[in-house]
Motif scaffolding. Structure first.
Motif, PDB file in Angstrom:
ATOM      1  N   ALA A   3       0.835  -1.203   0.000  1.00 44.85           N
ATOM      2  CA  ALA A   3       0.000   0.000   0.000  1.00 44.85           C
ATOM      3  C   ALA A   3       0.869   1.252   0.000  1.00 44.85           C
ATOM      4  O   ALA A   3       0.555   2.254  -0.653  1.00 44.85           O
ATOM      5  N   GLU A   4       1.985   1.175   0.712  1.00 49.32           N
ATOM      6  CA  GLU A   4       2.859   2.340   0.802  1.00 49.32           C
ATOM      7  C   GLU A   4       3.473   2.677  -0.557  1.00 49.32           C
ATOM      8  O   GLU A   4       3.520   3.839  -0.967  1.00 49.32           O
ATOM      9  N   GLN A   5       3.922   1.634  -1.229  1.00 43.67           N
ATOM     10  CA  GLN A   5       4.508   1.838  -2.564  1.00 43.67           C
ATOM     11  C   GLN A   5       3.508   2.482  -3.527  1.00 43.67           C
ATOM     12  O   GLN A   5       3.841   3.414  -4.258  1.00 43.67           O
ATOM     13  N   GLU A   6       2.295   1.962  -3.517  1.00 41.85           N
ATOM     14  CA  GLU A   6       1.271   2.480  -4.429  1.00 41.85           C
ATOM     15  C   GLU A   6       0.899   3.917  -4.062  1.00 41.85           C
ATOM     16  O   GLU A   6       0.669   4.756  -4.936  1.00 41.85           O
ATOM     17  N   ALA A   7       0.848   4.201  -2.755  1.00 41.86           N
ATOM     18  CA  ALA A   7       0.526   5.557  -2.303  1.00 41.86           C
ATOM     19  C   ALA A   7       1.595   6.540  -2.792  1.00 41.86           C
ATOM     20  O   ALA A   7       1.282   7.624  -3.301  1.00 41.86           O
ATOM     21  N   GLN A   8       2.857   6.127  -2.659  1.00 42.14           N
ATOM     22  CA  GLN A   8       3.957   6.988  -3.113  1.00 42.14           C
ATOM     23  C   GLN A   8       3.902   7.200  -4.626  1.00 42.14           C
ATOM     24  O   GLN A   8       4.143   8.295  -5.124  1.00 42.14           O
ATOM     25  N   ALA A   9       3.585   6.109  -5.351  1.00 41.48           N
ATOM     26  CA  ALA A   9       3.493   6.203  -6.822  1.00 41.48           C
ATOM     27  C   ALA A   9       2.413   7.211  -7.233  1.00 41.48           C
ATOM     28  O   ALA A   9       2.599   8.002  -8.157  1.00 41.48           O
ATOM     29  N   LEU A  10       1.280   7.190  -6.516  1.00 41.86           N
ATOM     30  CA  LEU A  10       0.187   8.121  -6.826  1.00 41.86           C
ATOM     31  C   LEU A  10       0.593   9.561  -6.507  1.00 41.86           C
ATOM     32  O   LEU A  10       0.311  10.475  -7.271  1.00 41.86           O
ATOM     33  N   ARG A  11       1.286   9.725  -5.367  1.00 43.69           N
ATOM     34  CA  ARG A  11       1.721  11.083  -5.003  1.00 43.69           C
ATOM     35  C   ARG A  11       2.674  11.625  -6.064  1.00 43.69           C
ATOM     36  O   ARG A  11       2.571  12.775  -6.497  1.00 43.69           O
ATOM     37  N   LYS A  12       3.573  10.762  -6.482  1.00 50.89           N
ATOM     38  CA  LYS A  12       4.563  11.169  -7.486  1.00 50.89           C
ATOM     39  C   LYS A  12       3.865  11.578  -8.794  1.00 50.89           C
ATOM     40  O   LYS A  12       4.257  12.535  -9.463  1.00 50.89           O
ATOM     41  N   ALA A  13       2.807  10.838  -9.140  1.00 52.31           N
ATOM     42  CA  ALA A  13       2.084  11.109 -10.389  1.00 52.31           C
ATOM     43  C   ALA A  13       1.389  12.471 -10.358  1.00 52.31           C
ATOM     44  O   ALA A  13       1.102  13.057 -11.404  1.00 52.31           O
ATOM     45  N   MET A  14       1.108  12.969  -9.150  1.00 54.80           N
ATOM     46  CA  MET A  14       0.352  14.215  -9.051  1.00 54.80           C
ATOM     47  C   MET A  14       1.180  15.405  -8.595  1.00 54.80           C
ATOM     48  O   MET A  14       0.732  16.534  -8.644  1.00 54.80           O
ATOM     49  N   LYS A  15       2.390  15.135  -8.118  1.00 51.15           N
ATOM     50  CA  LYS A  15       3.210  16.200  -7.543  1.00 51.15           C
ATOM     51  C   LYS A  15       3.880  17.026  -8.635  1.00 51.15           C
ATOM     52  O   LYS A  15       4.194  16.510  -9.697  1.00 51.15           O
ATOM     53  N   LEU A  28      -4.105   2.368 -10.243  1.00 47.52           N
ATOM     54  CA  LEU A  28      -5.429   2.072  -9.685  1.00 47.52           C
ATOM     55  C   LEU A  28      -6.128   0.888 -10.339  1.00 47.52           C
ATOM     56  O   LEU A  28      -6.884   0.180  -9.695  1.00 47.52           O
ATOM     57  N   THR A  29      -5.901   0.668 -11.638  1.00 48.94           N
ATOM     58  CA  THR A  29      -6.638  -0.422 -12.296  1.00 48.94           C
ATOM     59  C   THR A  29      -6.021  -1.793 -12.030  1.00 48.94           C
ATOM     60  O   THR A  29      -6.663  -2.805 -12.272  1.00 48.94           O
ATOM     61  N   LYS A  30      -4.788  -1.831 -11.506  1.00 47.91           N
ATOM     62  CA  LYS A  30      -4.213  -3.160 -11.216  1.00 47.91           C
ATOM     63  C   LYS A  30      -4.598  -3.629  -9.811  1.00 47.91           C
ATOM     64  O   LYS A  30      -4.394  -4.777  -9.453  1.00 47.91           O
ATOM     65  N   LEU A  31      -5.147  -2.714  -9.010  1.00 48.62           N
ATOM     66  CA  LEU A  31      -5.542  -3.070  -7.646  1.00 48.62           C
ATOM     67  C   LEU A  31      -7.020  -3.433  -7.592  1.00 48.62           C
ATOM     68  O   LEU A  31      -7.791  -3.038  -8.449  1.00 48.62           O
ATOM     69  N   ASN A  32      -7.404  -4.169  -6.548  1.00 49.66           N
ATOM     70  CA  ASN A  32      -8.836  -4.416  -6.372  1.00 49.66           C
ATOM     71  C   ASN A  32      -9.392  -3.420  -5.362  1.00 49.66           C
ATOM     72  O   ASN A  32      -8.650  -2.621  -4.779  1.00 49.66           O
ATOM     73  N   VAL A  33     -10.703  -3.488  -5.162  1.00 52.18           N
ATOM     74  CA  VAL A  33     -11.379  -2.475  -4.363  1.00 52.18           C
ATOM     75  C   VAL A  33     -10.828  -2.388  -2.932  1.00 52.18           C
ATOM     76  O   VAL A  33     -10.629  -1.301  -2.401  1.00 52.18           O
ATOM     77  N   SER A  34     -10.538  -3.526  -2.317  1.00 51.33           N
ATOM     78  CA  SER A  34     -10.057  -3.462  -0.931  1.00 51.33           C
ATOM     79  C   SER A  34      -8.608  -2.959  -0.871  1.00 51.33           C
ATOM     80  O   SER A  34      -8.238  -2.244   0.061  1.00 51.33           O
ATOM     81  N   GLN A  38      -6.984   0.364   1.154  1.00 51.94           N
ATOM     82  CA  GLN A  38      -5.764   0.382   1.970  1.00 51.94           C
ATOM     83  C   GLN A  38      -4.838   1.518   1.530  1.00 51.94           C
ATOM     84  O   GLN A  38      -4.228   2.182   2.352  1.00 51.94           O
ATOM     85  N   VAL A  39      -4.759   1.706   0.215  1.00 55.12           N
ATOM     86  CA  VAL A  39      -3.914   2.779  -0.315  1.00 55.12           C
ATOM     87  C   VAL A  39      -4.433   4.138   0.168  1.00 55.12           C
ATOM     88  O   VAL A  39      -3.655   5.022   0.545  1.00 55.12           O
ATOM     89  N   LEU A  40      -5.736   4.276   0.196  1.00 52.81           N
ATOM     90  CA  LEU A  40      -6.376   5.512   0.642  1.00 52.81           C
ATOM     91  C   LEU A  40      -5.950   5.863   2.073  1.00 52.81           C
ATOM     92  O   LEU A  40      -5.578   6.999   2.369  1.00 52.81           O
ATOM     93  N   ILE A  41      -5.985   4.851   2.927  1.00 54.09           N
ATOM     94  CA  ILE A  41      -5.630   5.052   4.339  1.00 54.09           C
ATOM     95  C   ILE A  41      -4.129   5.324   4.473  1.00 54.09           C
ATOM     96  O   ILE A  41      -3.697   6.239   5.183  1.00 54.09           O
ATOM     97  N   THR A  42      -3.325   4.541   3.754  1.00 54.92           N
ATOM     98  CA  THR A  42      -1.866   4.691   3.819  1.00 54.92           C
ATOM     99  C   THR A  42      -1.437   6.056   3.284  1.00 54.92           C
ATOM    100  O   THR A  42      -0.514   6.680   3.808  1.00 54.92           O
ATOM    101  N   TYR A  43      -2.101   6.509   2.243  1.00 50.66           N
ATOM    102  CA  TYR A  43      -1.781   7.801   1.637  1.00 50.66           C
ATOM    103  C   TYR A  43      -1.922   8.898   2.686  1.00 50.66           C
ATOM    104  O   TYR A  43      -1.065   9.765   2.845  1.00 50.66           O
ATOM    105  N   LYS A  44      -3.024   8.817   3.435  1.00 51.58           N
ATOM    106  CA  LYS A  44      -3.259   9.848   4.451  1.00 51.58           C
ATOM    107  C   LYS A  44      -2.244   9.741   5.587  1.00 51.58           C
ATOM    108  O   LYS A  44      -1.726  10.755   6.056  1.00 51.58           O
ATOM    109  N   SER A  45      -1.925   8.522   6.005  1.00 50.77           N
ATOM    110  CA  SER A  45      -1.025   8.379   7.150  1.00 50.77           C
ATOM    111  C   SER A  45       0.439   8.655   6.793  1.00 50.77           C
ATOM    112  O   SER A  45       1.191   9.143   7.618  1.00 50.77           O
ATOM    113  N   THR A  46       0.846   8.366   5.562  1.00 50.64           N
ATOM    114  CA  THR A  46       2.255   8.586   5.219  1.00 50.64           C
ATOM    115  C   THR A  46       2.509   9.936   4.555  1.00 50.64           C
ATOM    116  O   THR A  46       3.592  10.495   4.666  1.00 50.64           O
TER     117      THR A  46
END
Length: 304
Positions: A3-15, A28-34, A38-46
């Motif tokens: 989740a942390e890796q994906e969160a960082q990848a998303l941040r990088k894509a938007m920064k 986002l399309t390679k992950l499933n709904v759950s 997790q990425v949503l929560i990790t994004y906020k916490s990290t």
């Protein structure tokens, strides 16, 4: 999956300057709904920021609607769509019918609980205040999530139900819609499939033909949707997708909702039915109908 890796990848894509839409779609399309939750929560916490807010500020239009839809838990997505259908500009009857006719009892119950928590009013109350007559009664019945989900077929009752439907419609002048509603919205699937077979023998036509000739408007659409979902749910969604894209202009709300809500449930079957029903692949239809990042993300959800 990290989740942390994906969160960082998303941040990088938007920064920084410009947004890397391809990276967002890829992640986002390679992950499933759950996993996305997790990425949503990790994004906020990290990172200390809200992922959905960030996505909304970077993206726009239909592409944004798909991405935000993917980030929404399944039940909440249905809840938001129903609310939009009831409280937006005008009522989106097609959306109400599609969700309420196709979800399981358990799904409907979860929708009801979350709707009340989210908006303070019940789904039933909002349906009642926004729709009318027999159409309202069918939606309320479906929104109870109270269909018999057993598999027992009572042959005598099936004969009786089929006869009842015949007498409520084809046989008399005027239609007794309540009979249609009671039988179609409460009996179990196996039983109703048998009822439809018996009905064809008695009435010498398919139940869908009778509904079309006896009803009109939203009520007709709702009862047809119920019958189609009972017979073959993926085929029902394939038809929804086809109608959202064929002809002039695209019904983006329907296209997005079906692609997002079914992507992890029965998309493979929907694709198969689409090909069988229309002689063209869903993939080629989306490709010809949409463009840009919106097209890219829908094609990823479609797969194949």
């Amino acid at each position: 999956f990290s989740a942390e890796q994906e969160a960082q990848a998303l941040r990088k894509a938007m920064k920084g300057f410009g947004t890397d839409e391809d990276a967002i779609i890829e992640t986002l399309t390679k992950l499933n709904v759950s996993q996305r939750q997790q990425v949503l929560i990790t994004y906020k916490s990290t990172i200390g920021r809200d992922l959905i807010d960030d996505l909304k500020s970077e993206l726009s239009g239909n592409f944004e609607r798909v991405i935000v839809g993917l980030m929404t838990p399944t039940t909440m997505y249905d809840v938001h769509e129903l609310r939009r259908a009831l409280k937006g500009a005008g009522t989106d009857e097609g959306c109400l019918i599609e969700i309420l006719a196709s979800r399981t009892n358990m799904e409907i119950r979860h929708i009801n609980e979350n709707y009340k928590l989210q908006y303070g009013s019940t789904l039933e109350d909002d349906i009642v205040s926004d729709t009318s007559s027999m159409f309202r009664r069918v939606l309320v019945s479906l929104a109870m999530g109270n269909r018999d989900e057993g598999t027992f077929v009572d042959e005598a009752l099936a004969q009786q139900d089929a006869q009842c439907l015949y007498e409520a419609g084809e046989k008399k002048w005027g239609t007794d819609e309540v009979q249609f509603m009671t039988i179609l919205c409460t009996r179990n699937r196996c039983h109703l499939l048998r009822v439809f077979d018996v009905y064809r023998v008695i009435a010498n036509k398919d139940i869908t033909e009778s509904i079309k000739s006896e009803m009109s408007g939203d009520l007709e659409d709702a009862l047809l949707a119920v019958v189609k979902c009972l017979r073959n749910k993926p085929a029902y969604f394939a038809e929804r997708l086809y109608k959202s894209m064929k002809g002039l202009g695209t019904d983006d709300s329907t296209l997005i909702r079906v692609m997002v809500s079914r992507s992890e449930i029965d998309m493979l079957y929907i694709r198969r039915e689409f090909q069988a029903m229309y002689g063209k692949s869903l993939h080629s239809f989306i490709k010809g109908d949409c463009s840009g990042d919106y097209r890219k993300v829908l094609l990823r959800l479609c797969g194949g």
